[in-house]
Design a protein around this motif. Structure first.
Motif, PDB file in Angstrom:
ATOM      1  N   HIS A  23       0.764  -1.301   0.109  1.00 50.08           N
ATOM      2  CA  HIS A  23       0.067   0.094  -0.010  1.00 50.08           C
ATOM      3  C   HIS A  23       0.716   1.371   0.029  1.00 50.08           C
ATOM      4  CE1 HIS A  23      -4.046  -1.513   0.570  1.00 50.08           C
ATOM      5  NE2 HIS A  23      -3.409  -2.496   1.337  1.00 50.08           N
ATOM      6  N   LEU A  24       0.513   2.321  -0.875  1.00 49.37           N
ATOM      7  CA  LEU A  24       1.154   3.509  -0.731  1.00 49.37           C
ATOM      8  C   LEU A  24       0.311   4.459   0.240  1.00 49.37           C
ATOM      9  CD1 LEU A  24       2.046   4.172  -4.530  1.00 49.37           C
ATOM     10  CD2 LEU A  24       3.430   3.620  -2.576  1.00 49.37           C
ATOM     11  N   PHE A  25       1.136   5.303   0.741  1.00 49.70           N
ATOM     12  CA  PHE A  25       0.342   6.197   1.768  1.00 49.70           C
ATOM     13  C   PHE A  25       0.814   7.591   1.295  1.00 49.70           C
ATOM     14  CE2 PHE A  25      -0.427   2.510   4.074  1.00 49.70           C
ATOM     15  CZ  PHE A  25      -1.606   2.586   4.353  1.00 49.70           C
ATOM     16  N   PHE A  26       0.128   8.784   1.507  1.00 48.56           N
ATOM     17  CA  PHE A  26       0.479  10.090   1.144  1.00 48.56           C
ATOM     18  C   PHE A  26       0.123  10.985   2.470  1.00 48.56           C
ATOM     19  CE2 PHE A  26      -1.045  14.253   0.249  1.00 48.56           C
ATOM     20  CZ  PHE A  26       0.123  14.756  -0.777  1.00 48.56           C
ATOM     21  N   ALA A  27       1.151  11.963   2.619  1.00 52.82           N
ATOM     22  CA  ALA A  27       0.857  13.068   3.555  1.00 52.82           C
ATOM     23  C   ALA A  27       1.664  14.215   3.122  1.00 52.82           C
ATOM     24  CB  ALA A  27       1.309  12.624   5.015  1.00 52.82           C
ATOM     25  N   SER A  28       1.294  15.359   3.819  1.00 52.03           N
ATOM     26  CA  SER A  28       1.871  16.672   3.324  1.00 52.03           C
ATOM     27  C   SER A  28       3.287  16.518   4.010  1.00 52.03           C
ATOM     28  CB  SER A  28       1.233  17.944   4.130  1.00 52.03           C
ATOM     29  OG  SER A  28       1.392  17.572   5.425  1.00 52.03           O
ATOM     30  N   VAL A  29       4.163  17.286   3.748  1.00 52.56           N
ATOM     31  CA  VAL A  29       5.582  17.291   3.888  1.00 52.56           C
ATOM     32  C   VAL A  29       5.661  17.483   5.653  1.00 52.56           C
ATOM     33  CG1 VAL A  29       7.933  18.249   4.032  1.00 52.56           C
ATOM     34  CG2 VAL A  29       6.483  17.957   1.839  1.00 52.56           C
ATOM     35  N   ARG A  30       4.909  18.372   6.039  1.00 48.66           N
ATOM     36  CA  ARG A  30       4.861  18.546   7.469  1.00 48.66           C
ATOM     37  C   ARG A  30       4.209  17.548   8.193  1.00 48.66           C
ATOM     38  NH1 ARG A  30       0.781  22.978  10.260  1.00 48.66           N
ATOM     39  NH2 ARG A  30       1.621  22.689  12.624  1.00 48.66           N
ATOM     40  N   ASP A  31       3.167  17.022   7.672  1.00 52.00           N
ATOM     41  CA  ASP A  31       2.534  15.791   8.391  1.00 52.00           C
ATOM     42  C   ASP A  31       3.691  14.606   8.295  1.00 52.00           C
ATOM     43  OD1 ASP A  31       0.468  16.895   9.212  1.00 52.00           O
ATOM     44  OD2 ASP A  31      -0.788  16.061   7.933  1.00 52.00           O
ATOM     45  N   PRO A  45       5.586   9.662  16.076  1.00 59.57           N
ATOM     46  CA  PRO A  45       4.556   8.902  15.481  1.00 59.57           C
ATOM     47  C   PRO A  45       3.330   8.663  16.573  1.00 59.57           C
ATOM     48  CG  PRO A  45       6.413   7.494  15.646  1.00 59.57           C
ATOM     49  CD  PRO A  45       6.790   8.998  16.480  1.00 59.57           C
ATOM     50  N   SER A  46       3.409   9.168  17.700  1.00 59.86           N
ATOM     51  CA  SER A  46       2.124   9.241  18.616  1.00 59.86           C
ATOM     52  C   SER A  46       0.909  10.464  18.394  1.00 59.86           C
ATOM     53  CB  SER A  46       2.534   9.203  20.169  1.00 59.86           C
ATOM     54  OG  SER A  46       3.129  10.389  20.544  1.00 59.86           O
ATOM     55  N   LYS A  47       1.563  11.295  17.712  1.00 58.15           N
ATOM     56  CA  LYS A  47       0.811  12.708  17.586  1.00 58.15           C
ATOM     57  C   LYS A  47       0.059  12.285  16.407  1.00 58.15           C
ATOM     58  CE  LYS A  47       3.640  16.440  19.427  1.00 58.15           C
ATOM     59  NZ  LYS A  47       4.358  17.662  19.323  1.00 58.15           N
ATOM     60  N   PRO A  48      -1.156  12.816  16.168  1.00 55.37           N
ATOM     61  CA  PRO A  48      -1.859  12.318  15.094  1.00 55.37           C
ATOM     62  C   PRO A  48      -1.887  13.352  13.807  1.00 55.37           C
ATOM     63  CG  PRO A  48      -3.298  13.757  16.746  1.00 55.37           C
ATOM     64  CD  PRO A  48      -1.794  13.372  17.341  1.00 55.37           C
ATOM     65  N   VAL A  49      -1.631  12.535  12.794  1.00 51.38           N
ATOM     66  CA  VAL A  49      -1.367  13.216  11.236  1.00 51.38           C
ATOM     67  C   VAL A  49      -2.494  12.697  10.505  1.00 51.38           C
ATOM     68  CG1 VAL A  49       1.000  13.666  11.930  1.00 51.38           C
ATOM     69  CG2 VAL A  49       0.375  11.557  10.658  1.00 51.38           C
ATOM     70  N   SER A  50      -2.595  13.624   9.350  1.00 51.18           N
ATOM     71  CA  SER A  50      -3.559  13.229   8.132  1.00 51.18           C
ATOM     72  C   SER A  50      -2.810  12.401   7.015  1.00 51.18           C
ATOM     73  CB  SER A  50      -4.203  14.325   7.569  1.00 51.18           C
ATOM     74  OG  SER A  50      -4.807  14.071   6.464  1.00 51.18           O
ATOM     75  N   VAL A  51      -3.063  11.297   7.021  1.00 56.38           N
ATOM     76  CA  VAL A  51      -2.388  10.135   6.135  1.00 56.38           C
ATOM     77  C   VAL A  51      -3.281   9.671   5.041  1.00 56.38           C
ATOM     78  CG1 VAL A  51      -1.022   8.158   5.970  1.00 56.38           C
ATOM     79  CG2 VAL A  51      -0.517   9.611   7.755  1.00 56.38           C
ATOM     80  N   ILE A  52      -3.195   9.502   4.039  1.00 58.29           N
ATOM     81  CA  ILE A  52      -4.091   9.303   2.794  1.00 58.29           C
ATOM     82  C   ILE A  52      -3.503   8.070   2.253  1.00 58.29           C
ATOM     83  CG2 ILE A  52      -5.496   9.788   0.754  1.00 58.29           C
ATOM     84  CD1 ILE A  52      -5.128  12.805   1.797  1.00 58.29           C
ATOM     85  N   ASP A  53      -4.459   6.894   2.237  1.00 52.97           N
ATOM     86  CA  ASP A  53      -4.222   5.758   1.404  1.00 52.97           C
ATOM     87  C   ASP A  53      -4.023   6.125  -0.224  1.00 52.97           C
ATOM     88  OD1 ASP A  53      -3.876   3.213   0.397  1.00 52.97           O
ATOM     89  OD2 ASP A  53      -5.705   2.433   1.096  1.00 52.97           O
ATOM     90  N   MET A  54      -3.241   5.855  -0.919  1.00 59.06           N
ATOM     91  CA  MET A  54      -2.893   6.547  -2.212  1.00 59.06           C
ATOM     92  C   MET A  54      -2.515   5.538  -3.142  1.00 59.06           C
ATOM     93  SD  MET A  54      -3.076   9.153  -4.261  1.00 59.06           S
ATOM     94  CE  MET A  54      -2.763  10.517  -3.203  1.00 59.06           C
ATOM     95  N   PRO A  55      -3.620   4.712  -3.890  1.00 64.48           N
ATOM     96  CA  PRO A  55      -3.238   3.638  -4.823  1.00 64.48           C
ATOM     97  C   PRO A  55      -2.443   4.119  -6.069  1.00 64.48           C
ATOM     98  CG  PRO A  55      -5.573   4.091  -4.622  1.00 64.48           C
ATOM     99  CD  PRO A  55      -4.930   5.190  -3.735  1.00 64.48           C
TER     100      PRO A  55
END
Length: 82
Positions: A44-52, A60-70
């Motif tokens: 699986h590929l995942f995407f996040a902003s550079v900051r996240d 890794p314990s802080k919440p971030v926005s991660v998107i599954d990116m096919p």
């Protein structure tokens, strides 16, 4: 886009052109998931902003926005890392 063509851009700040016409900036990485019923590993590929992405690497314990990116959703990728 084929996963093998995307791998060289993993963990780097990039610009992605997506199938839906959007252009996004961030970092993509690959995660191997549990074995499927056929016995193969699922990728699986995942995407996040550079900051996240950087926050995820440092805490890794802080919440971030991660998107599954096919991989099929990515039409073009360009590295912005120096």
């Amino acid at each position: 886009m084929d996963l093998s063509r995307i791998r060289p851009y993993a963990h780097k700040h990039c610009r992605f052109k997506l199938r839906n016409g959007r252009e996004v900036f961030g970092v993509i990485w690959e995660v191997e998931t549990a074995e499927t019923l056929s016995g193969s590993q699922d990728q699986h590929l995942f995407f996040a902003s550079v900051r996240d992405y950087e926050q995820l690497q440092h805490d890794p314990s802080k919440p971030v926005s991660v998107i599954d990116m096919p991989a099929e959703e990515i039409l073009h990728v360009e590295s912005l890392a120096s």
